[in-house]
Motif scaffolding. Structure first.
Motif, mmCIF file in Angstrom:
data_model
loop_
_atom_site.group_PDB
_atom_site.id
_atom_site.type_symbol
_atom_site.label_atom_id
_atom_site.label_comp_id
_atom_site.label_asym_id
_atom_site.label_seq_id
_atom_site.Cartn_x
_atom_site.Cartn_y
_atom_site.Cartn_z
ATOM 1 N N UNK A 103 47.078 46.044 38.296
ATOM 2 C CA UNK A 103 47.375 44.629 38.567
ATOM 3 C C UNK A 103 46.609 44.155 39.799
ATOM 4 N N UNK A 104 46.560 45.015 40.783
ATOM 5 C CA UNK A 104 45.877 44.657 42.027
ATOM 6 C C UNK A 104 44.403 44.357 41.755
ATOM 7 N N UNK A 105 43.798 45.262 40.989
ATOM 8 C CA UNK A 105 42.372 45.091 40.712
ATOM 9 C C UNK A 105 42.127 43.847 39.858
ATOM 10 N N UNK A 106 43.024 43.626 38.890
ATOM 11 C CA UNK A 106 42.859 42.434 38.060
ATOM 12 C C UNK A 106 43.068 41.161 38.885
ATOM 13 N N UNK A 107 44.018 41.225 39.806
ATOM 14 C CA UNK A 107 44.247 40.059 40.679
ATOM 15 C C UNK A 107 43.028 39.802 41.563
ATOM 16 N N UNK A 108 42.423 40.881 42.022
ATOM 17 C CA UNK A 108 41.218 40.744 42.845
ATOM 18 C C UNK A 108 40.097 40.080 42.043
ATOM 19 N N UNK A 109 39.953 40.572 40.777
ATOM 20 C CA UNK A 109 38.908 39.994 39.931
ATOM 21 C C UNK A 109 39.175 38.512 39.679
ATOM 22 N N UNK A 110 40.463 38.181 39.436
ATOM 23 C CA UNK A 110 40.794 36.770 39.201
ATOM 24 C C UNK A 110 40.509 35.917 40.433
ATOM 25 N N UNK A 111 40.855 36.474 41.584
ATOM 26 C CA UNK A 111 40.644 35.738 42.839
ATOM 27 C C UNK A 111 39.171 35.486 43.084
ATOM 28 N N UNK A 112 38.366 36.538 42.836
ATOM 29 C CA UNK A 112 36.914 36.389 43.052
ATOM 30 C C UNK A 112 36.335 35.373 42.067
ATOM 31 N N UNK A 113 36.864 35.385 40.844
ATOM 32 C CA UNK A 113 36.381 34.416 39.847
ATOM 33 C C UNK A 113 36.787 32.996 40.226
#
Lengths: 416, 337
Positions: free
Chosen positions: A160-170
């Motif tokens: 979840x953390x990594x996916x949240x990071x990816x979403x944030x960067x996007x």
């Protein structure tokens, strides 16, 4: 028929008839008791009342008894056969059978037991087996209760953390979308594994590597953007003093940073990178100051945005720590040493290295040169043929040579 | 089926009388107590007897003693290959009667109460078969006239088991008419010593007359009144049935099993034994005691069984061993004892 003989014959008939009944009843009884035992066990597992199991077992016994009764009907012993067996058993030469038919007199009743013996093994085995079924079902301890928490459905939190990071960067449009999509795909691949394998060492190791790689790429990109921003700021402030050689060096460094931002797992967004490509610091005078400041500002904001995203994702902390990294293993730092005079020492809080000291370092830079020799190598053991000539003094050597003056000062103050 | 049973007094008197007969016979023929018992049983059951044994063991002496003790008229016929049926049954002779010539039947040696057919297997089958009607129906037919044999009528035949040359083995139909087949075994040294001490060469042993023919017939009537329990008749039926192919393990050695006449014979012999022992009913033990003499000559054995050294007596013993006395089995949880 004399009553005494009738009793004897009745005893014989009772034994034989019951023997046949038992022969037909015992298999049904065993099946009933086994089913009852299994049901009792299952109901105990479900933590509900076992009354239905007992009722079923009792019903099974009754049905078995009725079936056995009907099966042994034609094998039941009649009076003549009973007397015939008594005749043979007691050597009466069929006087009893004859007397039963009115031929001759009834002989005296011998003082002997009925000439039949019970095979205790055949008789007791079904009983004991049935009792074993029931007692096993009733007394065997239940298996340990499973945790009500459905851990198998909880995926590792890092995903979840990594996916949240990816979403944030996007969302902030900080990096190229391909990189974040690749990160999401890799997380999804891990998620597609069977639930039982989500917490396997291999899966956790892969998650940890993904997180480490993301952390490393993010920091590299963030560092490159910070450096580029500082470079542009330096160029802007020194626009009029910089010599052509210095401008060329700055242009080379800018080129290096551009390459760094355009390569690797995370790449800065293409618009920003294109704007940077249009900057030529060797012709600094021709560059619009506002454009340069806008670019510098954009880089700085991007860097800060990425830092916030990393902080939000937990990859770095707000105070600049680079994180504890990966999976924490082991028992952590020891509280006390074994030396007596250190027993009062308070637990030491481990401190991560400050990455700021490496801020200006580049890969391959020589940071420090120290002329020292390890105490163990310098100490002459003085051993000849296995004999120890020196008791060693490496502790003193370390104290004198390997501890820095500042450290010596602190230690001396501490142990004073 | 008899309705009237014997009283205890009758039984006691009968058993005592028969015990005297056996004692007297044992005084003539030494060391053959079991054989004598079987012979008496056979006679009480109105059966004919086939004796098998080596020469000189007392077969003829036994018949002679029997005739003396039982008060029966006896005749001895030495069977030879050239013996003709008429030689034993009798022949019609042309005689002058009141000026008229008529065939008058001259009774042969068969017209006797106790006939010793010595070495019966030496006669031709034609002569042997002449005995069939006499043994079964106790009469002789000649030129269409029936001549009834005297009662009681017994045939005691002997055959030599080792001399096979020039012999004609008795056909199965003939064998079936003998109630018992008995083997005379030689006695031990002590028996021989008794014989040497009590006998002179050329002197015949004489037995006292214990019974008269009428008394013997009365005893034979008493045999019919001995009660045969249903369980025992069931045992007899199962025994005889088991002698037929595929009905038992022992029957694997048997080509043709025993006939219904054998079953009737078993019952009669069982009754006779019970009477001899002073009992008013037959038991399993009575039947077991007479199975071998009744069945051994009636069982036609398979060739492989003969090769294996089996004979009728061994197969009959195997049948007794195999067929349980009780028709009903015990449940597995019980055992006898």
């Amino acid at each position: 028929m004399p009553i005494s003989w009738k009793r004897k014959a009745s005893a014989m008939r009772l034994r034989v008839n019951f023997g046949w009944f038992w022969t037909y009843f015992s298999p049904g009884m065993l099946v009933s008791l086994a089913l009852c035992g299994v049901l009792v066990w299952l109901l105990r597992l479900q933590k509900v009342g076992t009354e239905p199991a007992w009722a079923l077992g009792f019903g099974g016994l009754i049905v078995s008894a009725l079936i056995a009764r009907s099966q042994c009907q034609d094998k039941c012993m009649n009076w003549e056969k009973a007397f015939s067996r008594l005749d043979v058993g007691w050597g009466l030469n069929h006087r009893l059978v004859s007397a039963l038919q009115g031929v001759g007199d009834w002989p005296m009743v011998p003082d002997a037991k009925i000439p039949l013996k019970v095979k205790s093994g055949f008789f007791l085995a079904p009983l004991l087996l049935g009792a074993l079924f029931l007692s096993s079902a009733w007394y065997l301890p239940l298996p340990p209760e499973r945790s009500t928490l459905d851990t198998t459905r909880m995926e590792p939190p890092d995903w979840k953390t990594l996916e949240a990071l990816a979403d944030e960067l996007e969302e902030q449009d900080l990096v190229e979308e391909d990189a974040t999509q690749a990160l999401k795909r890799e997380v999804e691949q891990l998620r597609q594994k069977p639930m039982e394998e989500w917490y396997d060492p291999s899966t956790l190791e892969a998650t940890d590597r993904l997180r480490s790689r993301m952390h490393r790429d993010s920091e590299r990109l963030m560092q490159a953007m910070n450096h580029t921003s500082m470079l542009l700021q330096l160029a802007d402030t020194g626009r009029d003093q910089l010599t052509p050689g210095q401008q060329q060096a700055m242009q080379d460094y800018l080129q290096q940073m551009r390459e760094q931002m355009g390569q690797g797992g995370l790449q800065v967004n293409e618009n920003l990178l294109q704007q940077l490509r249009e900057v030529d610091l060797t012709r600094l005078q021709q560059i619009d100051r506002a454009q340069l400041q806008q670019l510098e500002q954009a880089l700085m904001e991007n860097g800060e945005g990425m830092e916030q995203a990393l902080v939000a994702a937990g990859l770095i902390s707000m105070d600049g720590d680079s994180g504890m990294g990966g999976i924490s293993r082991g028992g952590g730092p020891t509280d006390l040493s074994l030396r007596d005079f250190e027993t009062s020492v308070e637990p030491v809080v481990p401190m991560a290295l400050d990455p700021g000291s490496m801020e200006n370092a580049r890969m391959g830079d020589l940071l420090e040169v120290r002329d020292t020799v390890h105490g163990d190598e310098r100490t002459d053991p003085g051993s000849i043929g296995g004999a120890v000539a020196s008791e060693g003094g490496s502790g003193e050597v370390v104290w004198d040579q390997d501890v820095l003056p500042a450290e010596q000062k602190v230690l001396k103050a501490f142990f004073k | 089926m008899t309705t009237e049973t014997l009283t205890e007094k009758d039984l006691k008197m009968t058993s005592e009388k028969l015990a005297q007969v056996r004692r007297e016979l044992n005084q003539v023929l030494f060391g053959q107590e079991a054989l004598i018992d079987q012979v008496v049983i056979c006679l009480l059951a109105r059966g004919h007897l086939l004796l098998e044994g080596l020469p000189g063991l007392g077969k003829t002496e036994l018949v002679r003693a029997l005739s003396q003790v039982l008060g029966l008229e006896s005749k001895r016929i030495q069977f030879t290959p050239d013996l003709l049926p008429g030689d034993i049954t009798g022949n019609p002779m042309l005689q002058d009667v009141d000026g008229e010539r008529k065939f008058i039947f001259q009774p042969g040696p068969l017209f006797s109460q106790l006939v010793l057919a010595d070495e019966i297997n030496r006669a031709s089958p034609k002569t042997q078969s002449a005995l069939l009607e006499a043994m079964q129906e106790h009469r002789v037919t000649s030129m269409g006239e029936r001549h009834t044999l005297p009662e009681p009528f017994f045939v005691l035949a002997t055959q030599n088991p080792i001399e096979l040359e020039g012999t004609y083995p008795l056909p199965e139909a003939q064998l079936d008419r003998f109630l018992f087949k008995l083997h005379i075994q030689a006695g031990g040294a002590d028996v021989l010593q008794r014989i040497v001490e009590n006998r002179q060469l050329g002197e015949e042993a004489k037995g006292a007359e214990i019974l008269k023919p009428q008394e013997l017939q009365a005893l034979m009537q008493q045999v019919k009144r001995i009660y045969l329990p249903e369980v025992v008749s069931n045992y007899i039926a199962r025994l005889v049935h088991a002698s037929h192919k595929g009905e038992s393990e022992a029957s694997k050695s048997i080509k043709y099993g025993a006939s219904p006449r054998a079953a009737i014979g078993l019952a009669a012999a069982g009754r006779a034994r019970a009477l001899m022992q002073g009992r008013e009913n037959v038991s399993y033990e009575d039947i077991k005691a007479v199975v071998v003499p009744v069945l051994q000559h009636r069982l036609v054995l398979e060739y492989h069984a003969k090769l294996e050294g089996l004979d009728g007596s061994k197969v009959a013993e195997a049948l007794v061993e195999e067929v349980p006395a009780h028709a009903d089995k015990l449940p597995p949880v019980l055992k006898e004892g």
